[in-house]
Motif scaffolding. Structure first.
Motif, PDB file in Angstrom:
ATOM      1  N   ALA A   5       1.129  -3.700 -16.944  1.00  0.00           N
ATOM      2  CA  ALA A   5       1.447  -4.531 -15.770  1.00  0.00           C
ATOM      3  C   ALA A   5       1.229  -6.018 -16.042  1.00  0.00           C
ATOM      4  O   ALA A   5       2.072  -6.855 -15.688  1.00  0.00           O
ATOM      5  CB  ALA A   5       0.629  -4.078 -14.569  1.00  0.00           C
ATOM      6  N   LYS A   6       0.138  -6.372 -16.660  1.00  0.00           N
ATOM      7  CA  LYS A   6      -0.159  -7.786 -16.912  1.00  0.00           C
ATOM      8  C   LYS A   6       0.902  -8.409 -17.809  1.00  0.00           C
ATOM      9  O   LYS A   6       1.385  -9.523 -17.548  1.00  0.00           O
ATOM     10  CB  LYS A   6      -1.537  -7.926 -17.548  1.00  0.00           C
ATOM     11  CG  LYS A   6      -1.929  -9.377 -17.820  1.00  0.00           C
ATOM     12  CD  LYS A   6      -3.316  -9.470 -18.450  1.00  0.00           C
ATOM     13  CE  LYS A   6      -3.660 -10.935 -18.750  1.00  0.00           C
ATOM     14  NZ  LYS A   6      -4.988 -11.057 -19.397  1.00  0.00           N
ATOM     15  N   ARG A  11       4.172  -8.810 -15.812  1.00  0.00           N
ATOM     16  CA  ARG A  11       4.027  -9.889 -14.825  1.00  0.00           C
ATOM     17  C   ARG A  11       4.200 -11.256 -15.486  1.00  0.00           C
ATOM     18  O   ARG A  11       4.949 -12.119 -15.015  1.00  0.00           O
ATOM     19  CB  ARG A  11       2.645  -9.828 -14.154  1.00  0.00           C
ATOM     20  CG  ARG A  11       2.586  -9.063 -12.861  1.00  0.00           C
ATOM     21  CD  ARG A  11       1.334  -9.415 -12.065  1.00  0.00           C
ATOM     22  NE  ARG A  11       0.125  -9.286 -12.867  1.00  0.00           N
ATOM     23  CZ  ARG A  11      -0.582  -8.167 -12.989  1.00  0.00           C
ATOM     24  NH1 ARG A  11      -0.188  -7.068 -12.371  1.00  0.00           N
ATOM     25  NH2 ARG A  11      -1.675  -8.135 -13.719  1.00  0.00           N
ATOM     26  N   GLU A  12       3.475 -11.459 -16.580  1.00  0.00           N
ATOM     27  CA  GLU A  12       3.506 -12.762 -17.241  1.00  0.00           C
ATOM     28  C   GLU A  12       4.886 -13.064 -17.817  1.00  0.00           C
ATOM     29  O   GLU A  12       5.347 -14.212 -17.786  1.00  0.00           O
ATOM     30  CB  GLU A  12       2.442 -12.810 -18.334  1.00  0.00           C
ATOM     31  CG  GLU A  12       1.017 -12.831 -17.766  1.00  0.00           C
ATOM     32  CD  GLU A  12      -0.062 -12.833 -18.847  1.00  0.00           C
ATOM     33  OE1 GLU A  12       0.290 -12.653 -20.031  1.00  0.00           O
ATOM     34  OE2 GLU A  12      -1.240 -12.995 -18.486  1.00  0.00           O
ATOM     35  N   PHE A  48       6.988 -14.145 -14.889  1.00  0.00           N
ATOM     36  CA  PHE A  48       6.592 -15.491 -14.473  1.00  0.00           C
ATOM     37  C   PHE A  48       7.180 -16.543 -15.421  1.00  0.00           C
ATOM     38  O   PHE A  48       7.611 -17.613 -14.990  1.00  0.00           O
ATOM     39  CB  PHE A  48       5.073 -15.632 -14.449  1.00  0.00           C
ATOM     40  CG  PHE A  48       4.383 -14.820 -13.386  1.00  0.00           C
ATOM     41  CD1 PHE A  48       5.032 -14.416 -12.238  1.00  0.00           C
ATOM     42  CD2 PHE A  48       3.035 -14.458 -13.543  1.00  0.00           C
ATOM     43  CE1 PHE A  48       4.382 -13.666 -11.261  1.00  0.00           C
ATOM     44  CE2 PHE A  48       2.383 -13.712 -12.573  1.00  0.00           C
ATOM     45  CZ  PHE A  48       3.056 -13.315 -11.436  1.00  0.00           C
ATOM     46  N   GLY A 106       8.395 -15.449  -9.151  1.00  0.00           N
ATOM     47  CA  GLY A 106       7.102 -15.669  -8.509  1.00  0.00           C
ATOM     48  C   GLY A 106       6.841 -17.067  -8.006  1.00  0.00           C
ATOM     49  O   GLY A 106       5.694 -17.412  -7.711  1.00  0.00           O
ATOM     50  N   ASN A 109       3.551 -18.051  -9.996  1.00  0.00           N
ATOM     51  CA  ASN A 109       2.874 -16.816 -10.421  1.00  0.00           C
ATOM     52  C   ASN A 109       2.477 -15.933  -9.232  1.00  0.00           C
ATOM     53  O   ASN A 109       1.424 -15.287  -9.239  1.00  0.00           O
ATOM     54  CB  ASN A 109       1.628 -17.126 -11.263  1.00  0.00           C
ATOM     55  CG  ASN A 109       1.974 -17.737 -12.610  1.00  0.00           C
ATOM     56  OD1 ASN A 109       3.108 -18.140 -12.837  1.00  0.00           O
ATOM     57  ND2 ASN A 109       1.018 -17.814 -13.502  1.00  0.00           N
ATOM     58  N   SER A 130       2.843 -12.679  -6.915  1.00  0.00           N
ATOM     59  CA  SER A 130       3.311 -11.293  -7.024  1.00  0.00           C
ATOM     60  C   SER A 130       2.496 -10.421  -6.081  1.00  0.00           C
ATOM     61  O   SER A 130       1.448 -10.827  -5.587  1.00  0.00           O
ATOM     62  CB  SER A 130       3.167 -10.774  -8.461  1.00  0.00           C
ATOM     63  OG  SER A 130       1.800 -10.604  -8.816  1.00  0.00           O
ATOM     64  N   ASN A 138       0.965  -6.390  -6.043  1.00  0.00           N
ATOM     65  CA  ASN A 138       0.719  -5.260  -6.923  1.00  0.00           C
ATOM     66  C   ASN A 138       0.011  -4.153  -6.150  1.00  0.00           C
ATOM     67  O   ASN A 138      -0.991  -4.404  -5.483  1.00  0.00           O
ATOM     68  CB  ASN A 138      -0.155  -5.678  -8.102  1.00  0.00           C
ATOM     69  CG  ASN A 138       0.445  -6.839  -8.879  1.00  0.00           C
ATOM     70  OD1 ASN A 138       1.150  -6.645  -9.845  1.00  0.00           O
ATOM     71  ND2 ASN A 138       0.163  -8.073  -8.437  1.00  0.00           N
ATOM     72  N   LEU A 171       5.084  -3.351  -8.755  1.00  0.00           N
ATOM     73  CA  LEU A 171       5.059  -4.801  -8.918  1.00  0.00           C
ATOM     74  C   LEU A 171       6.235  -5.425  -8.168  1.00  0.00           C
ATOM     75  O   LEU A 171       7.382  -5.023  -8.360  1.00  0.00           O
ATOM     76  CB  LEU A 171       5.140  -5.147 -10.411  1.00  0.00           C
ATOM     77  CG  LEU A 171       5.343  -6.614 -10.789  1.00  0.00           C
ATOM     78  CD1 LEU A 171       4.167  -7.469 -10.320  1.00  0.00           C
ATOM     79  CD2 LEU A 171       5.532  -6.742 -12.300  1.00  0.00           C
ATOM     80  N   SER A 172       5.939  -6.418  -7.309  1.00  0.00           N
ATOM     81  CA  SER A 172       6.979  -7.110  -6.551  1.00  0.00           C
ATOM     82  C   SER A 172       6.894  -8.608  -6.817  1.00  0.00           C
ATOM     83  O   SER A 172       5.807  -9.188  -6.761  1.00  0.00           O
ATOM     84  CB  SER A 172       6.817  -6.864  -5.047  1.00  0.00           C
ATOM     85  OG  SER A 172       6.852  -5.491  -4.747  1.00  0.00           O
ATOM     86  N   VAL A 173       8.029  -9.220  -7.095  1.00  0.00           N
ATOM     87  CA  VAL A 173       8.106 -10.670  -7.269  1.00  0.00           C
ATOM     88  C   VAL A 173       9.398 -11.168  -6.631  1.00  0.00           C
ATOM     89  O   VAL A 173      10.391 -10.444  -6.569  1.00  0.00           O
ATOM     90  CB  VAL A 173       8.088 -11.096  -8.752  1.00  0.00           C
ATOM     91  CG1 VAL A 173       6.722 -10.848  -9.378  1.00  0.00           C
ATOM     92  CG2 VAL A 173       9.176 -10.392  -9.551  1.00  0.00           C
TER      93      VAL A 173
END
Length: 364
Positions: free
Chosen positions: A144-145, A148-149, A152, A157, A164, A166, A168, A199-201
């Motif tokens: 996940a990390k 996400r990054e 981003f 995000g 950044n 999000s 979770n 995960l939502s962005v």
């Protein structure tokens, strides 16, 4: 640098996704694979501007207004549009129009007017609808990390002054791979249970292909579960017009004199004076009659725009001062702003400000 590379830089500044549907923007004349010797930035592309580009060794014209707006059924030189296009083609000069893509940009035409008037607290007057999207996907907790990054890093995000961003949520995912699958987790023919993160962005609509490309390249699953939806949320950075404030309130006549000085105009057509101070100022470069009600709704004391017709002035209805400064005059600083934006983007390239005055309206 090739034409297509330069266009990528221009679209980083003002993506064509946000141009109005009626507009004709993008590369109008030229070859994507031609090498660019220099960029001439202009408000309008006319024959004189093409001559200037030739004289200054610029084979790419970045024009605010499109020289081709309606369809051309022939190019024989019978009018100024066809003559301009013919001259550009004969001299291997590309023409790119940015128009309403820049109108709708937070740092575009209307921000340039606000800056010229030293207005504070600038914000979009008419936010463009359906420009924000949301990605929802499901990823193993341990990945996940990283995902996400990666998202981003390509622009997901961003919400106003925050990045950044999000959401979770822990959950459990299940799936069973068939004989044709190549699962990274679990075994074929067996239902696999995996602890996952939902995960939502959110992201700007012009980034969708880049966001999805990053998702697929970063996610380990052979088949990535995801959803993309368009939101109705107000976009703070895309839209027509701006509303802002003077540092100190000014009487109406004092403001109009200030407007004439700052915008370098000799005449202003205006509605009836209301005998109240001007503090909140709405602006819209070019033809802006469609935004009068939006300016009124936003509580503007004055609306600065152009191309107002006789009956448009009645719609002020003694609630707002309308100030028509002229079409060219409202957009005259656009080419300077474009040069600044493009020079910042590609500082070591020949970007030239056109000296040709393309205003077709004269005053006696």
């Amino acid at each position: 640098m090739l034409v297509k590379d330069l266009i990528n830089h221009i679209q980083d500044i003002a993506p064509l996704n946000y141009a109005e549907d009626f507009d004709n923007v993008g590369l109008l004349v030229g070859d994507n694979n031609s090498k660019v010797t220099g960029v001439l930035v202009t408000l309008d592309t006319l024959e004189e501007v093409v001559d200037e580009a030739i004289a200054k060794n610029c084979n790419f014209i970045l024009s605010f207004h499109p020289i081709i707006f309606k369809g051309l059924k022939s190019i024989t030189g019978k009018n100024y549009v066809e003559r301009t296009v013919l001259k550009a083609i004969k001299n291997n000069i590309a023409i790119y129009a940015i128009h309403t893509a820049l109108d709708n940009h937070i740092s575009g035409v209307n921000a340039m007017i606000c800056n010229q008037l030293n207005l504070k607290n600038q914000r979009i007057l008419i936010p463009q609808q359906q420009t924000i999207k949301k990605l929802v996907t499901y990823v193993p907790k341990k990945e996940a990390k990283t995902l996400r990054e990666a998202l981003f890093n390509v622009g997901a995000g961003d919400i106003g002054n925050y990045s950044n961003c999000s959401f979770n949520m822990d959950g459990t995912g299940t799936f069973k791979a068939n004989d044709n699958a190549n699962p990274t987790l679990g075994k074929k023919g067996e239902t696999h249970v995996e602890e996952e993160i939902q995960l939502s962005v959110i992201f700007a609509k012009h980034l969708e292909s880049k966001i999805l490309k990053t998702l697929f390249e970063t996610h380990s699953y052979e088949e990535v579960a995801y959803e993309v939806t368009t939101l109705e949320n107000t976009n703070q950075t895309i839209g027509m017009g701006m509303i802002a404030e003077l540092e100190q309130p000014q009487p109406e006549t004092e403001f109009l004199n200030y407007l004439k000085e700052k915008m370098k105009v000799s005449h202003i057509r205006h509605s009836q004076f209301l005998n109240k101070p001007i503090k909140k100022v709405a602006v819209l470069g070019g033809s802006g009659s469609f935004a009068i009600n939006a300016a009124k709704a936003a509580g503007a004391d004055v609306f600065v725009t152009s191309d107002l017709k006789y009956h448009d002035f009645f719609t002020a209805e003694n609630t707002i001062l309308l100030a028509d400064i002229g079409h060219y005059e409202s957009e005259q600083f656009t080419k300077n702003g474009l040069v600044a934006l493009l020079t910042k983007k590609i500082p070591n390239f020949a970007i030239v400000l056109s000296n040709t005055n393309t205003n077709p309206v004269k005053y006696f």
